[in-house]
Design an enzyme around this catalytic site. Structure first.
Site, PDB file in Angstrom:
ATOM      1  N   GLU B  30       0.826  -1.199   0.000  1.00  0.00           N
ATOM      2  CA  GLU B  30       0.000   0.000   0.000  1.00  0.00           C
ATOM      3  C   GLU B  30       0.870   1.263   0.000  1.00  0.00           C
ATOM      4  O   GLU B  30       1.734   1.408   0.860  1.00  0.00           O
ATOM      5  CB  GLU B  30      -0.932  -0.027   1.221  1.00  0.00           C
ATOM      6  CG  GLU B  30      -1.923  -1.182   1.138  1.00  0.00           C
ATOM      7  CD  GLU B  30      -2.505  -1.605   2.484  1.00  0.00           C
ATOM      8  OE1 GLU B  30      -2.394  -0.844   3.447  1.00  0.00           O
ATOM      9  OE2 GLU B  30      -3.063  -2.720   2.549  1.00  0.00           O
ATOM     10  N   LEU B  59      -5.984  -1.642  -0.750  1.00  0.00           N
ATOM     11  CA  LEU B  59      -5.900  -1.796   0.708  1.00  0.00           C
ATOM     12  C   LEU B  59      -6.365  -3.201   1.101  1.00  0.00           C
ATOM     13  O   LEU B  59      -7.453  -3.375   1.643  1.00  0.00           O
ATOM     14  CB  LEU B  59      -6.785  -0.705   1.342  1.00  0.00           C
ATOM     15  CG  LEU B  59      -6.424  -0.150   2.712  1.00  0.00           C
ATOM     16  CD1 LEU B  59      -7.312   1.047   3.046  1.00  0.00           C
ATOM     17  CD2 LEU B  59      -6.476  -1.151   3.811  1.00  0.00           C
ATOM     18  N   SER B  60      -5.565  -4.182   0.813  1.00  0.00           N
ATOM     19  CA  SER B  60      -5.995  -5.583   0.951  1.00  0.00           C
ATOM     20  C   SER B  60      -4.809  -6.457   1.334  1.00  0.00           C
ATOM     21  O   SER B  60      -4.220  -7.134   0.490  1.00  0.00           O
ATOM     22  CB  SER B  60      -6.575  -6.078  -0.388  1.00  0.00           C
ATOM     23  OG  SER B  60      -7.641  -5.277  -0.830  1.00  0.00           O
ATOM     24  N   GLU B  61      -4.485  -6.478   2.603  1.00  0.00           N
ATOM     25  CA  GLU B  61      -3.296  -7.219   3.046  1.00  0.00           C
ATOM     26  C   GLU B  61      -3.335  -8.700   2.704  1.00  0.00           C
ATOM     27  O   GLU B  61      -2.319  -9.298   2.351  1.00  0.00           O
ATOM     28  CB  GLU B  61      -3.090  -7.066   4.557  1.00  0.00           C
ATOM     29  CG  GLU B  61      -2.500  -5.741   4.988  1.00  0.00           C
ATOM     30  CD  GLU B  61      -3.510  -4.598   4.991  1.00  0.00           C
ATOM     31  OE1 GLU B  61      -4.706  -4.864   4.755  1.00  0.00           O
ATOM     32  OE2 GLU B  61      -3.113  -3.445   5.205  1.00  0.00           O
ATOM     33  N   GLN B  83       1.951  -2.304   5.629  1.00  0.00           N
ATOM     34  CA  GLN B  83       2.237  -0.897   5.937  1.00  0.00           C
ATOM     35  C   GLN B  83       2.635  -0.664   7.402  1.00  0.00           C
ATOM     36  O   GLN B  83       3.623   0.010   7.667  1.00  0.00           O
ATOM     37  CB  GLN B  83       1.025  -0.057   5.560  1.00  0.00           C
ATOM     38  CG  GLN B  83       1.293   1.414   5.549  1.00  0.00           C
ATOM     39  CD  GLN B  83       0.189   2.174   4.835  1.00  0.00           C
ATOM     40  OE1 GLN B  83      -0.860   2.421   5.399  1.00  0.00           O
ATOM     41  NE2 GLN B  83       0.416   2.521   3.590  1.00  0.00           N
ATOM     42  N   PHE B  84       1.849  -1.216   8.302  1.00  0.00           N
ATOM     43  CA  PHE B  84       2.222  -1.254   9.716  1.00  0.00           C
ATOM     44  C   PHE B  84       2.118  -2.712  10.142  1.00  0.00           C
ATOM     45  O   PHE B  84       1.106  -3.360   9.838  1.00  0.00           O
ATOM     46  CB  PHE B  84       1.257  -0.430  10.579  1.00  0.00           C
ATOM     47  CG  PHE B  84       1.512   1.049  10.552  1.00  0.00           C
ATOM     48  CD1 PHE B  84       2.257   1.661  11.553  1.00  0.00           C
ATOM     49  CD2 PHE B  84       1.006   1.819   9.522  1.00  0.00           C
ATOM     50  CE1 PHE B  84       2.483   3.025  11.527  1.00  0.00           C
ATOM     51  CE2 PHE B  84       1.235   3.185   9.495  1.00  0.00           C
ATOM     52  CZ  PHE B  84       1.973   3.797  10.491  1.00  0.00           C
ATOM     53  N   ASP B  86       1.175  -4.170  12.607  1.00  0.00           N
ATOM     54  CA  ASP B  86      -0.072  -4.551  13.277  1.00  0.00           C
ATOM     55  C   ASP B  86      -1.115  -5.070  12.287  1.00  0.00           C
ATOM     56  O   ASP B  86      -1.986  -5.853  12.669  1.00  0.00           O
ATOM     57  CB  ASP B  86      -0.653  -3.338  14.000  1.00  0.00           C
ATOM     58  CG  ASP B  86       0.348  -2.732  14.963  1.00  0.00           C
ATOM     59  OD1 ASP B  86       0.183  -2.926  16.168  1.00  0.00           O
ATOM     60  OD2 ASP B  86       1.324  -2.088  14.504  1.00  0.00           O
ATOM     61  N   ILE B  88      -0.859  -7.059   9.921  1.00  0.00           N
ATOM     62  CA  ILE B  88      -0.692  -8.429   9.451  1.00  0.00           C
ATOM     63  C   ILE B  88      -1.779  -9.329  10.040  1.00  0.00           C
ATOM     64  O   ILE B  88      -2.079 -10.393   9.500  1.00  0.00           O
ATOM     65  CB  ILE B  88       0.718  -8.966   9.766  1.00  0.00           C
ATOM     66  CG1 ILE B  88       1.017 -10.145   8.832  1.00  0.00           C
ATOM     67  CG2 ILE B  88       0.859  -9.363  11.232  1.00  0.00           C
ATOM     68  CD1 ILE B  88       2.473 -10.459   8.675  1.00  0.00           C
ATOM     69  N   HIS B 128      -0.708   0.512  16.055  1.00  0.00           N
ATOM     70  CA  HIS B 128       0.446   0.855  15.218  1.00  0.00           C
ATOM     71  C   HIS B 128       1.758   0.598  15.944  1.00  0.00           C
ATOM     72  O   HIS B 128       2.777   1.181  15.591  1.00  0.00           O
ATOM     73  CB  HIS B 128       0.392   2.333  14.819  1.00  0.00           C
ATOM     74  CG  HIS B 128      -0.733   2.703  13.914  1.00  0.00           C
ATOM     75  ND1 HIS B 128      -1.994   2.967  14.368  1.00  0.00           N
ATOM     76  CD2 HIS B 128      -0.797   2.842  12.566  1.00  0.00           C
ATOM     77  CE1 HIS B 128      -2.781   3.280  13.342  1.00  0.00           C
ATOM     78  NE2 HIS B 128      -2.091   3.206  12.247  1.00  0.00           N
TER      79      HIS B 128
HETATM   80  C1  LIG Z   1      -5.952  -3.110   7.497  1.00  0.00           C
HETATM   81  C2  LIG Z   1      -5.291  -1.797   7.368  1.00  0.00           C
HETATM   82  N1  LIG Z   1      -4.344  -1.622   6.443  1.00  0.00           N
HETATM   83  C3  LIG Z   1      -3.712  -0.442   6.299  1.00  0.00           C
HETATM   84  C4  LIG Z   1      -4.020   0.616   7.106  1.00  0.00           C
HETATM   85  C5  LIG Z   1      -3.289   1.959   6.973  1.00  0.00           C
HETATM   86  N2  LIG Z   1      -4.233   2.988   6.566  1.00  0.00           N
HETATM   87  C6  LIG Z   1      -4.796   3.842   7.438  1.00  0.00           C
HETATM   88  S1  LIG Z   1      -5.944   4.831   6.726  1.00  0.00           S
HETATM   89  C7  LIG Z   1      -5.649   4.143   5.210  1.00  0.00           C
HETATM   90  C8  LIG Z   1      -6.412   4.623   4.028  1.00  0.00           C
HETATM   91  C9  LIG Z   1      -7.875   4.560   4.277  1.00  0.00           C
HETATM   92  O1  LIG Z   1      -8.545   4.999   3.158  1.00  0.00           O
HETATM   93  P1  LIG Z   1     -10.116   5.167   3.153  1.00  0.00           P
HETATM   94  O2  LIG Z   1     -10.773   3.950   3.637  1.00  0.00           O
HETATM   95  O3  LIG Z   1     -10.470   5.637   1.791  1.00  0.00           O
HETATM   96  O4  LIG Z   1     -10.398   6.298   4.231  1.00  0.00           O
HETATM   97  P2  LIG Z   1      -9.971   7.824   4.169  1.00  0.00           P
HETATM   98  O5  LIG Z   1      -8.698   7.928   4.926  1.00  0.00           O
HETATM   99  O6  LIG Z   1      -9.838   8.215   2.756  1.00  0.00           O
HETATM  100  O7  LIG Z   1     -11.095   8.533   4.845  1.00  0.00           O
HETATM  101  C10 LIG Z   1      -4.671   3.152   5.275  1.00  0.00           C
HETATM  102  C11 LIG Z   1      -4.158   2.384   4.140  1.00  0.00           C
HETATM  103  C12 LIG Z   1      -5.009   0.395   8.083  1.00  0.00           C
HETATM  104  N3  LIG Z   1      -5.359   1.347   8.943  1.00  0.00           N
HETATM  105  N4  LIG Z   1      -5.626  -0.811   8.179  1.00  0.00           N
END
Ligand SMILES: Cc1ncc(C[n+]2csc(CCOP(=O)(O)OP(=O)(O)O)c2C)c(N)n1
Ligand SMILES: Cc1ncc(C[n+]2csc(CCOP(=O)(O)OP(=O)(O)O)c2C)c(N)n1
Ligand SMILES: [Mg+2]
Ligand SMILES: [Mg+2]
Lengths: 325, 325, 325, 325
Positions: B30, B59-61, B83-84, B86, B88, B128
């Site tokens: 990501e 956004l799909s681990e 990405q973090f 946690d 996983i 995190h």
């Molecule tokens: C499972 C997971 N993977 C990665 C992240 C890191 N992360 C935090 S916010 C985010 C983007 C979220 O995008 P969206 O759902 O469109 O919400 P927005 O921030 O645009 O409101 C990511 C990748 C996370 N929080 N959870």
């Protein structure tokens, strides 16, 4: 039908959210980094406040919500004070999470909100659980389940949508499609134009609305909630909007094309609401200025109050509170 | 030639050079493409390699780690990033069920490396900051390494990428721009299954890894003032574990502390302490003392996080206890 | 276009699958339970063989597949022998998983099949990885990803569908909708009539076919594979069928309404193929009898061979084979 | 009144009686309704309770556990089942991220119990046999118990259901219809955090739990023939752990074996062994010997599984080593 009072109240909450978050942005960039007032970063809903405010305004007293990380508007509307949120950001005594968690990672059972965790989309599953419990108890309440365009690609969201649909749970899935997930545009997340198209795959109705028109968001979510409360099952409302900030306050969003910001600036939810209120003769510029000034004053008071609170200190409760009695 | 590099840049260099050396090596995750990752570790990489060799994903681990398995089976050497660390947890099954058992079951190698920015000390709370390495050391078929300096970050990552097994590479994200040391420009491997002697000592040995190595060093300096000579051994490769090396180091001082950032209870320290008392009982002048974080979620507030994490005092007290035994 | 030879070959594989699995069923119910020939239970595709046979017949030499647990037909077609499968079920020397895994938990890189794991839907993620690797290498091959109506409710399947679509991976998702997931009817799994409706939510084409007509399954999957190989991205084929056995050989499926079995008996895929072959003048009853007799003979030979193999014995390789060199 | 009950029936009785006592208690999971669960543990329950109090769900573990969280927050006492313990890996995040930290973060109790049929010895391979309890003992906020007899199965389950925290109840599925002992008809609680003395002994103590208790008993009988008197302590509550009880028991014999079915490496045995040497070093007459499964996936074939699992011989040899120390 929204009354004048309703419409003005929603306007108030838009401004409240904006004012609060503008300050978070400001302070994150203007504080002593060694001894900061706000711990960590801010995750703001600037430019998309109408989703959270419009949706949560449609809730009835006994409804619940599972907020996402850009739902300060909903937290405020459901009864968090700015001071609560300030303490949360500052990690001080009296913070809703007692300094154990920060910024947008909050929620409160007394206010009927689930406490957000970072794992994107995760809250859609417990939101179903609340809805199931309502059904189990024979109550006619409903739940709003918020998530974003990025979160929509998580497996858990699929499970939750299907699970709610087949069991006809009283849930409304409100998608904040703000076009970006950190640096990733929605076109890299998915090949569908409308995330609402997914509802078909669950046999669930859906609608798409102008996410920056707070009154339109309200209308869509209110009917979906009615449907849920009537026992007709879940539905989905996709709110088209734009994240007008970086992902967090540290992020200058250089990856977003300037034109995209320009285009969406025109649809600013506060301006949009003001236009409608004026057109309908419900308020004028003087009124708007007054709302803004009052809120600013309130914010300054709340800040002054918040900073009086002590930083949290560790103690035996840290171990004791891991478990409930 | 060597020069000083930050921990993050050592990782970046390993990725770049390995991708240049072997076009089967590729990186994805990501926001790692144009944006360069949320920590900037992959900054600019996308411009220096072949198309598709660095790629941002949805956004799909679980899908990301699944891709790694399939691509590895097909002969590539995928290097996905979580990405973090946690996060996983949302892809756990792809790791522990699919990846870990594949070679044992059907004899096909899975040459892949998962980069897992892990650990706390950044005041960003329970979602995190966790150190989940002990979940994975319990799963045969995986390899687990944790570099604590820039030199090892590069060398262990190169070894990981060239290894024909799934390697979980637990980057210590708070070290990215804090830890800096001499790193050769050319490619080199730091072999798995070998401890690193951080410093020698006669009175006791601190077995540690990752984020806690600097604390161990600080403690050793303090102890020196009290005329206690502490050796520090960086375990760094948790699976495979350098059992002989650990036992041998222990025999030299007959007293040991096992120090890690992960919580003590059911943590990896239990493996080391148990191993030592099983294999070197007769050389034990005192019990092995484990020091890890306390058994609470990771709190956000700096005050609370400090109390949560292992402290200098704890190490000094443990050393004192050992020496007076 | 399918030639006569193709059609007869597909018929052959239908009968081969049925004959093999009938024997598994038989032996599971007629063996010494203290000293069993088959270890554990059988998971059969009886009554739905056309999905696996029709789909895998559409594969070209360099295509890959990720079979599910009712894909003995595909395994046979892609080169597993009945003897391989017998050894797998018996856990003997020479089994594809060396006795380390049993029954349908298999796959083989040399035959371009991924090795199934039990976690429902899990294989859709690595199937994408194979497809990505094909694309990365500039090859024009494709992958079939099999899963069932129950598995469709797993989060990972959503991630995999979306991931494949947005990255235009050469994958064909073949859904075996056999109306049941263990004791749970598809109506308890989901409120949609057609799982293929989900494709809309990924911007992916889909089609629905009579899963018991092997030639129809072939047509649908063959065009989808062509599309994938042409670089136009993934698609979905839902095959309507019925699990005509229990979930496993131990399960008498008492929970399935008798009429449902009756109705589907009429659509038996072998009979269906025979009808078509006769209508098209390609074969007659005598031919069918001969095919069945030959296969039975072959099966008996294979059984006689298989039982000559020793039970697997543990040895140092058990530890050594956990990791690849 | 007591009578002999099978382990499975003791669980069933606890569920039924608790559901009858408190309508907030309810059970759900895959195939647990009309079908009675894949192990028949919930057979017929659905007919004896209120509508919705026993319910079959879609194939969605993460959604299931999410429901539990939401329903618990709303005041119900959910008792979800994970069909096979191994499948909890697809719902890991809901457990370790959401559930575990909820009370610490926001002070809301989560009274829920996850039934997790766990462990091997049934020759069904790596996806249906694992013992993952040590993943969860490492996570504060969870409770983890493992009953090894019917009496404890009922009593610990009642305690779990009445506990206001998330409890992971690791049922030993191979014990369901094998282990039978005296169980009171009425409801009773077996408190958490207390070991059970299976038998007393003077020479050494075997600390064990779950599936390995019968092996410990067999070993104790064999040892008796050699005039070695072995105490057996069933740890049964891993979190909270009865540290004092364990230390006290150890002091009685000064020699100990820690025996569990989970793999030795990074297993829970490390916690017990480390604790003992930390707290009772001066009483150690010999090292603590850990015995668990070897570091490979769980093999299917009975021969291989036998070699994988702890054996009588290993325990006897360990005892011998301890006594000759
Ligand atoms: C499972 C997971 N993977 C990665 C992240 C890191 N992360 C935090 S916010 C985010 C983007 C979220 O995008 P969206 O759902 O469109 O919400 P927005 O921030 O645009 O409101 C990511 C990748 C996370 N929080 N959870
Ligand atoms: C994640 C997960 N949960 C539960 C199971 C147990 N289980 C095995 S097969 C099955 C039903 C599968 O149904 P479906 O996908 O329709 O395939 P079918 O057996 O009908 O071919 C279940 C619940 C599993 N294997 N994986
Ligand atoms: Mg977004
Ligand atoms: Mg099915």
């Amino acid at each position: 039908m929204l009354t004048k009072e309703d419409k003005l109240k929603m306007y108030h909450y838009l401004v409240l959210t904006r004012t609060f978050e503008d300050w978070i942005f400001y302070i994150c960039h203007n504080q002593d980094q060694k001894n900061p007032m706000v711990i960590g970063k801010g995750y703001l809903s600037t430019g998309q406040e109408a989703i959270s405010v419009g949706a949560s305004y449609a809730m009835q007293e006994n409804d619940w919500m599972a907020p996402s990380h850009r739902d300060v508007g909903a937290h405020l509307l459901r009864g968090m004070s700015m001071k609560d949120l300030l303490l949360q950001y500052m990690g001080r005594e009296g913070s809703p999470t007692k300094g154990r968690d920060g910024n947008v990672h909050l929620g409160k059972s007394e206010l009927k909100s689930l406490a957000f965790i970072s794992h994107m989309g995760a809250m859609t599953a417990p939101a179903n659980g609340v809805a199931f419990a309502m059904k189990y108890k024979g109550e006619k309440n409903a739940v709003i389940s918020f998530y974003g365009d990025g979160a929509a690609q998580q497996g858990i969201v699929h499970e939750a949508l299907n699970y709610a649909a087949v069991q006809k749970l009283p849930v409304v899935f409100v998608i904040n499609n703000n076009r970006w997930a950190i640096s990733t545009p929605v076109s890299t997340q998915t090949s569908v134009e409308n995330l609402a198209d997914r509802a078909v795959g669950y046999g669930m109705p859906s609608s798409i609305c102008e996410g920056n028109n707070v009154y339109e968001v309200y209308d869509h979510v209110a009917s979906a909630l009615d449907r849920a409360r009537a026992g007709e099952g879940p539905s989905m409302v996709e709110c088209k909007s734009m994240r007008m900030s970086g992902h967090g306050t540290y992020d200058m969003a250089k990856y977003v094309p300037e034109e995209e910001f320009e285009e969406w600036k025109k649809k600013d939810p506060i301006k949009w609401a003001e236009r409608i209120l004026k057109e309908e003769g419900l308020a004028d510029d003087a009124y708007f200025e007054k709302v803004k000034a009052d809120i600013k004053e309130q914010l300054n008071k709340d800040i002054a109050e918040a900073v009086k609170h002590e930083q949290v200190r560790p103690g035996p409760q840290e171990l004791a509170d891991v478990y409930a009695e | 030639m060597t020069r000083e590099l930050f921990y993050a840049d050592a990782i970046r260099e390993a990725l770049l050079q390995e991708m240049q050396r072997d076009e089967n090596v590729y990186c994805f995750g990501e926001d790692i493409g144009d944006y360069g990752g949320v920590f900037g570790v992959t900054m600019g990489l996308i411009k220096e390699v072949r198309p598709m060799q660095v790629r941002s994903t949805p956004l799909s681990e679980a899908a990301i780690l699944g891709e790694a398995v399939g691509a590895a089976i097909y002969g590539l050497r995928p290097v996905p990033e979580i990405q973090f660390g946690d996060f996983i947890s949302v892809a756990m099954s792809q790791v522990v069920d699919l990846m870990a058992s594949y070679h044992y079951r059907v004899g096909t190698a899975l040459p892949l490396t998962i980069r897992i920015p892990s650990g706390g000390m950044l005041h960003i709370g329970n979602f995190h900051s966790n150190c989940w390495e002990n979940w994975f050391t319990h799963v045969p078929g995986l390899k687990v390494v944790v570099p604590s300096c820039a030199y090892d970050a590069k060398g262990l990552l190169v070894s990981a990428i060239r290894d024909n097994n799934p390697v979980l590479f637990f980057e210590q994200k708070r070290m990215y721009r804090v830890i800096k040391d001499e790193v050769p420009e050319e490619l080199y491997e730091v072999p798995f299954g070998q401890v690193r002697d951080v410093c020698d000592g006669d009175d006791l040995t601190i077995f540690s890894y990752g984020n806690m190595i600097p604390l161990a060093e600080e403690a050793a300096r303090e102890l020196e003032k009290k005329k206690i000579s502490a050796a520090i051994v960086d375990v760094r490769s948790l699976l495979p574990l350098d059992k002989d090396g650990i036992i041998e180091r222990f025999r030299r001082t007959k007293r040991a502390i096992v120090l890690h950032e992960a919580r003590t209870f059911s943590g990896f320290g239990g493996e080391i302490a148990s191993l030592l008392q099983e294999e070197a009982f007769d050389d034990m002048a005192a019990p092995i003392i484990r020091i890890g974080s306390i058994h609470t979620p990771v709190p956000m507030s700096p005050n609370l996080e400090k109390a949560y994490l292992p402290s200098l005092n704890q190490v000094l007290e443990a050393a004192d206890k050992l020496m007076r035994y």
